[in-house]
Motif scaffolding. Structure first.
Motif, PDB file in Angstrom:
ATOM      1  N   TRP A   1     -81.303  85.443  46.407  1.00 45.84           N
ATOM      2  CA  TRP A   1     -82.000  84.120  46.475  1.00 45.84           C
ATOM      3  C   TRP A   1     -81.366  83.291  47.533  1.00 45.84           C
ATOM      4  CZ3 TRP A   1     -86.600  83.448  44.385  1.00 45.84           C
ATOM      5  CH2 TRP A   1     -87.016  84.408  43.483  1.00 45.84           C
ATOM      6  N   THR A   2     -82.175  82.192  47.953  1.00 39.02           N
ATOM      7  CA  THR A   2     -81.940  81.241  48.628  1.00 39.02           C
ATOM      8  C   THR A   2     -82.300  79.899  48.314  1.00 39.02           C
ATOM      9  OG1 THR A   2     -81.716  82.445  50.868  1.00 39.02           O
ATOM     10  CG2 THR A   2     -81.619  80.109  51.309  1.00 39.02           C
ATOM     11  N   ALA A   3     -81.265  79.046  47.990  1.00 37.19           N
ATOM     12  CA  ALA A   3     -81.674  77.750  47.438  1.00 37.19           C
ATOM     13  C   ALA A   3     -81.614  76.615  48.828  1.00 37.19           C
ATOM     14  CB  ALA A   3     -81.055  77.327  46.448  1.00 37.19           C
ATOM     15  N   ARG A   4     -82.536  76.160  48.970  1.00 42.45           N
ATOM     16  CA  ARG A   4     -82.500  75.103  50.212  1.00 42.45           C
ATOM     17  C   ARG A   4     -82.764  73.677  49.656  1.00 42.45           C
ATOM     18  NH1 ARG A   4     -85.912  77.265  54.347  1.00 42.45           N
ATOM     19  NH2 ARG A   4     -84.239  78.515  54.848  1.00 42.45           N
ATOM     20  N   VAL A   5     -82.083  72.499  49.877  1.00 42.64           N
ATOM     21  CA  VAL A   5     -82.135  71.107  49.539  1.00 42.64           C
ATOM     22  C   VAL A   5     -82.970  70.750  50.757  1.00 42.64           C
ATOM     23  CG1 VAL A   5     -81.516  68.951  48.780  1.00 42.64           C
ATOM     24  CG2 VAL A   5     -80.486  71.033  47.825  1.00 42.64           C
ATOM     25  N   ILE A   6     -84.057  69.996  50.488  1.00 44.10           N
ATOM     26  CA  ILE A   6     -84.894  69.197  51.685  1.00 44.10           C
ATOM     27  C   ILE A   6     -85.434  67.948  51.471  1.00 44.10           C
ATOM     28  CG2 ILE A   6     -85.775  71.681  52.597  1.00 44.10           C
ATOM     29  CD1 ILE A   6     -88.401  70.988  51.312  1.00 44.10           C
ATOM     30  N   LYS A   7     -85.761  67.224  52.225  1.00 44.35           N
ATOM     31  CA  LYS A   7     -86.281  65.988  52.093  1.00 44.35           C
ATOM     32  C   LYS A   7     -87.569  66.087  51.665  1.00 44.35           C
ATOM     33  CE  LYS A   7     -85.804  61.619  52.923  1.00 44.35           C
ATOM     34  NZ  LYS A   7     -85.638  60.839  51.703  1.00 44.35           N
ATOM     35  N   ASN A   8     -87.917  65.089  50.573  1.00 41.50           N
ATOM     36  CA  ASN A   8     -89.272  65.449  49.812  1.00 41.50           C
ATOM     37  C   ASN A   8     -90.417  64.761  50.571  1.00 41.50           C
ATOM     38  OD1 ASN A   8     -91.571  65.403  48.153  1.00 41.50           O
ATOM     39  ND2 ASN A   8     -90.077  64.959  46.482  1.00 41.50           N
ATOM     40  N   GLU A   9     -91.244  65.322  51.209  1.00 46.23           N
ATOM     41  CA  GLU A   9     -92.312  64.820  52.108  1.00 46.23           C
ATOM     42  C   GLU A   9     -92.966  63.771  51.665  1.00 46.23           C
ATOM     43  OE1 GLU A   9     -94.554  67.937  53.760  1.00 46.23           O
ATOM     44  OE2 GLU A   9     -92.518  68.993  54.565  1.00 46.23           O
ATOM     45  N   ASP A  10     -93.263  63.762  50.183  1.00 44.01           N
ATOM     46  CA  ASP A  10     -93.985  62.820  49.396  1.00 44.01           C
ATOM     47  C   ASP A  10     -93.375  61.653  49.042  1.00 44.01           C
ATOM     48  OD1 ASP A  10     -96.102  64.847  49.283  1.00 44.01           O
ATOM     49  OD2 ASP A  10     -95.480  65.857  47.324  1.00 44.01           O
TER      50      ASP A  10
END
Length: 163
Positions: free
Chosen positions: A25-34
Motif C-alpha cells: 500500500w501507499t499512503a499519500r497526504v495531499i492538499k484537500n481540494e475542497d
C-alpha cells in the motif's frame, strides 16, 4: 548476489512524513481540494487510482498535515482493507442470488450468477440437489429476476431455459 541484496533492490518501502509505502500500500497526504485541510489517499500497489481518499488530521501548527507514522499507516491499511472487503461483499450480493425450492420432495438449490461483461452481459442459472450435484445449467439474460416463483417455475418446467 545475496538474498538480502536482491530484496534491497526490489524493496519499495518508503517512510516519509507525507508518503508512506509498505505492505502493498501507499499512503499519500495531499492538499484537500475542497477546503483548507488535508486528505490522505490509499493506493494499492499496481493500481492507478486510490482505493480510498479521506480527511487527514492537521498538525499542531494548524497549517500543515500531521506526519504519517507506523500506527496511522496500520490503521489506514486496516480501514481500506475493510472498505474493499465490504465493496466485494456488496458486489457479490448484487451479482449472486440463490433460493431453495422443492421438487419431487427434495430440496433444489437454484443460483443465479450475473456475468457483467461490457459487451454481452448474461447470467448463469444453475440448479443442484441437496448434496451439491448439478442438475441443470442454462444461460439467461443478465436481467433475469430470480425469485422463489421463477425458480420453482424453471424446475417445474424440467429446467428448460426461461423466456
Amino acid at each position: 548476489m545475496t538474498d538480502s541484496e536482491l530484496q534491497g533492490e526490489n524493496d519499495t518501502t518508503l517512510h516519509e512524513a507525507r508518503l508512506w509505502r509498505d505492505d502493498g500500500w501507499t499512503a499519500r497526504v495531499i492538499k484537500n481540494e475542497d477546503d483548507d485541510g488535508w486528505a490522505v489517499q490509499m493506493i494499492k500497489d499496481g493500481e492507478a487510482e486510490p482505493a480510498l481518499t479521506g480527511p487527514w488530521t492537521m498538525g499542531r501548527d494548524k497549517k500543515n498535515p500531521k506526519p504519517l507514522d507506523p500506527n496511522a499507516f496500520r490503521t489506514l491499511v486496516k480501514t481500506v482493507s475493510e472498505v474493499l472487503r465490504r465493496h466485494e461483499q456488496q458486489r457479490h450480493a448484487i451479482l449472486h442470488k440463490d433460493v431453495t425450492v422443492r421438487a419431487n420432495g427434495e430440496d433444489v438449490l437454484v443460483t443465479l450468477d450475473i456475468v457483467p461483461d461490457e459487451d454481452d452481459p448474461y447470467a448463469d442459472l444453475k440448479a443442484s440437489d441437496s448434496l451439491g450435484t448439478p442438475l441443470a445449467h442454462v444461460r439467461v439474460s443478465a436481467g433475469f429476476k430470480l425469485s422463489k416463483t421463477s425458480a420453482q417455475a424453471w424446475v417445474d418446467n424440467d429446467f428448460r431455459a426461461p423466456d
